[in-house]
Design an enzyme around this catalytic site. Structure first.
Site, PDB file in Angstrom:
ATOM      1  N   PHE A   9       0.834  -1.202   0.000  1.00  0.00           N
ATOM      2  CA  PHE A   9       0.000   0.000   0.000  1.00  0.00           C
ATOM      3  C   PHE A   9       0.868   1.251   0.000  1.00  0.00           C
ATOM      4  O   PHE A   9       1.809   1.350   0.793  1.00  0.00           O
ATOM      5  CB  PHE A   9      -0.869   0.063   1.259  1.00  0.00           C
ATOM      6  CG  PHE A   9      -2.052  -0.862   1.277  1.00  0.00           C
ATOM      7  CD1 PHE A   9      -3.313  -0.406   0.912  1.00  0.00           C
ATOM      8  CD2 PHE A   9      -1.917  -2.179   1.690  1.00  0.00           C
ATOM      9  CE1 PHE A   9      -4.412  -1.248   0.948  1.00  0.00           C
ATOM     10  CE2 PHE A   9      -3.011  -3.031   1.736  1.00  0.00           C
ATOM     11  CZ  PHE A   9      -4.262  -2.567   1.364  1.00  0.00           C
ATOM     12  N   ASP A  10       0.524   2.207  -0.851  1.00  0.00           N
ATOM     13  CA  ASP A  10       1.013   3.558  -0.661  1.00  0.00           C
ATOM     14  C   ASP A  10       0.394   4.061   0.643  1.00  0.00           C
ATOM     15  O   ASP A  10      -0.620   3.527   1.102  1.00  0.00           O
ATOM     16  CB  ASP A  10       0.565   4.418  -1.851  1.00  0.00           C
ATOM     17  CG  ASP A  10       0.885   5.879  -1.684  1.00  0.00           C
ATOM     18  OD1 ASP A  10       2.022   6.201  -1.279  1.00  0.00           O
ATOM     19  OD2 ASP A  10      -0.003   6.704  -1.958  1.00  0.00           O
ATOM     20  N   LEU A  11       0.978   5.092   1.248  1.00  0.00           N
ATOM     21  CA  LEU A  11       0.443   5.597   2.514  1.00  0.00           C
ATOM     22  C   LEU A  11      -0.449   6.823   2.298  1.00  0.00           C
ATOM     23  O   LEU A  11      -1.667   6.767   2.470  1.00  0.00           O
ATOM     24  CB  LEU A  11       1.591   5.915   3.471  1.00  0.00           C
ATOM     25  CG  LEU A  11       1.209   6.451   4.853  1.00  0.00           C
ATOM     26  CD1 LEU A  11       0.252   5.507   5.568  1.00  0.00           C
ATOM     27  CD2 LEU A  11       2.471   6.693   5.688  1.00  0.00           C
ATOM     28  N   ASP A  12       0.147   7.951   1.915  1.00  0.00           N
ATOM     29  CA  ASP A  12      -0.606   9.192   1.735  1.00  0.00           C
ATOM     30  C   ASP A  12      -1.584   9.080   0.572  1.00  0.00           C
ATOM     31  O   ASP A  12      -1.186   8.795  -0.560  1.00  0.00           O
ATOM     32  CB  ASP A  12       0.345  10.365   1.475  1.00  0.00           C
ATOM     33  CG  ASP A  12       1.203  10.709   2.680  1.00  0.00           C
ATOM     34  OD1 ASP A  12       0.865  10.280   3.799  1.00  0.00           O
ATOM     35  OD2 ASP A  12       2.218  11.419   2.494  1.00  0.00           O
TER      36      ASP A  12
END
Length: 216
Positions: A9-12
């Protein structure tokens, strides 16, 4: 994409919405750099790419100037902006379901790894993720393809066709492609459908819950 073992997963813009804190930190930096203040809508474009790149792109700063701008940004972000953030509704349920189905989860972000781990702790998300991977504080390993490659080295037993990258911007999708991975673009973050389609996202979803429908 029903045969995946690892979900990055990307975070932001994918797990959490950091808009308030990031924009406030950018404004703090711009003020100290004596640079023209863009609108909040324009500043949203800073969310996703490496911060130094965004300062250079939007303000045509030199390497030295952009480094100074990042340092001012961090003065605000490290103590306040990092917590002006919230978990997307339904995201914790999505993570729990994926875990229950036996998938490994990881974070792959261009954000400094130090900050990403602080955010995981703040939202009590550490138990969901087998690893949190980001850039270094000196600005190296900030390109998404580099971060993904770095993350993959921590899961040597998993083949690339068993991994999927999830993110809201073209950088996530292009980074996945450079590493030979399938990808899911999300529309509840900061990218558009056109951006994600042009980058070549394997699938696109409107809401966190739809990630389950793609993977399970």
């Amino acid at each position: 994409m029903k045969n995946k073992k690892l979900v990055l997963f990307d975070l932001d813009g994918t797990v959490t919405n950091p808009e308030e804190g990031i924009i406030a930190a950018i404004k703090y930096s711009l003020k100290h750099m004596d640079l023209e203040l863009l609108s909040d809508e324009q500043l949203k474009k800073f969310i996703g790419p490496p911060l130094k790149d965004s300062f250079q792109k939007h303000y045509h700063l030199s390497d030295e100037e952009s480094h100074e701008a990042v340092n001012f940004y961090r003065e605000y972000y490290a103590t306040k902006g990092i917590f002006e953030n919230y978990l997307y509704p339904g995201m914790s349920d999505v993570l729990q379901i994926l875990l229950e189905k036996g998938l490994l989860l990881g974070i792959a972000t261009s954000k400094p790894e130090k900050y990403a781990k602080q955010i995981m702790t703040y939202f009590n998300l550490e138990t969901y993720f087998a690893g949190v991977f980001g850039s270094k504080m000196d600005g190296t390993r900030s390109q998404k393809a580099e971060v993904i490659s770095y993350a993959l080295t921590h899961f040597p037993a998993i083949e690339k066709e068993e991994v999927v990258m999830i993110g809201d911007r073209e950088y996530d999708i292009l980074g996945a492609k450079k590493n030979g991975l399938k990808s899911i673009g999300v529309l509840y973050g900061f990218g558009s459908r056109d951006e994600l389609e042009q980058a070549g996202a394997t699938a696109i979803v409107d809401a966190p819950r739809e990630i389950i429908n793609v993977l399970i």
